[in-house]
Write a protein that holds these residues in place. Sequence first.
Motif, mmCIF file in Angstrom:
data_model
loop_
_atom_site.group_PDB
_atom_site.id
_atom_site.type_symbol
_atom_site.label_atom_id
_atom_site.label_comp_id
_atom_site.label_asym_id
_atom_site.label_seq_id
_atom_site.Cartn_x
_atom_site.Cartn_y
_atom_site.Cartn_z
ATOM 1 N N ILE A 1 0.826 -1.208 0.000
ATOM 2 C CA ILE A 1 0.000 0.000 0.000
ATOM 3 C C ILE A 1 0.863 1.260 0.000
ATOM 4 O O ILE A 1 0.369 2.352 0.247
ATOM 5 C CB ILE A 1 -0.965 0.017 1.205
ATOM 6 C CG1 ILE A 1 -0.199 -0.022 2.526
ATOM 7 C CG2 ILE A 1 -1.964 -1.122 1.091
ATOM 8 C CD1 ILE A 1 -1.053 0.269 3.728
ATOM 9 N N ARG B 1 -0.448 4.070 -2.298
ATOM 10 C CA ARG B 1 -1.631 4.740 -1.741
ATOM 11 C C ARG B 1 -1.239 5.663 -0.597
ATOM 12 O O ARG B 1 -1.726 6.787 -0.494
ATOM 13 C CB ARG B 1 -2.648 3.710 -1.263
ATOM 14 C CG ARG B 1 -3.932 4.376 -0.776
ATOM 15 C CD ARG B 1 -4.960 3.389 -0.338
ATOM 16 N NE ARG B 1 -4.607 2.938 0.999
ATOM 17 C CZ ARG B 1 -5.140 1.903 1.607
ATOM 18 N NH1 ARG B 1 -6.033 1.176 0.988
ATOM 19 N NH2 ARG B 1 -4.791 1.569 2.825
ATOM 20 N N GLU C 1 -1.822 9.665 -0.319
ATOM 21 C CA GLU C 1 -2.510 10.272 0.822
ATOM 22 C C GLU C 1 -1.653 11.364 1.454
ATOM 23 O O GLU C 1 -2.160 12.431 1.812
ATOM 24 C CB GLU C 1 -2.852 9.212 1.865
ATOM 25 C CG GLU C 1 -3.950 8.262 1.432
ATOM 26 C CD GLU C 1 -4.143 7.103 2.396
ATOM 27 O OE1 GLU C 1 -3.351 6.945 3.356
ATOM 28 O OE2 GLU C 1 -5.100 6.336 2.194
#
Length: 86
Positions: free
Chosen positions: A11, A14, A18
């Motif tokens: 992740i 991601r 973010e």
Amino acid sequence: MSGVSAIARDISERKCAERALRDREARIRRLVDANIIGIFIGDVRGRVSEANNAGAKATVSPGWAATNSFSSCLCWETAAMPHGWP
């Protein structure tokens, strides 16, 4: 029978996205809070949902922003255009 199963998912992309979004939002918030220029946030119909103090001072009386909600009261056309303009 006993066993262990696991699923792993990367992740990191991601999380990087973010973090970039949080950084961008922080930069925008600093600009709005600096009150150097009037900044308005609104919708496509011209309804203003948020403005910094410099923006409020440019359109309405100075204490108004602290006590009123833009979303129900202020439309960009009526705030920016003097009476009698087309």
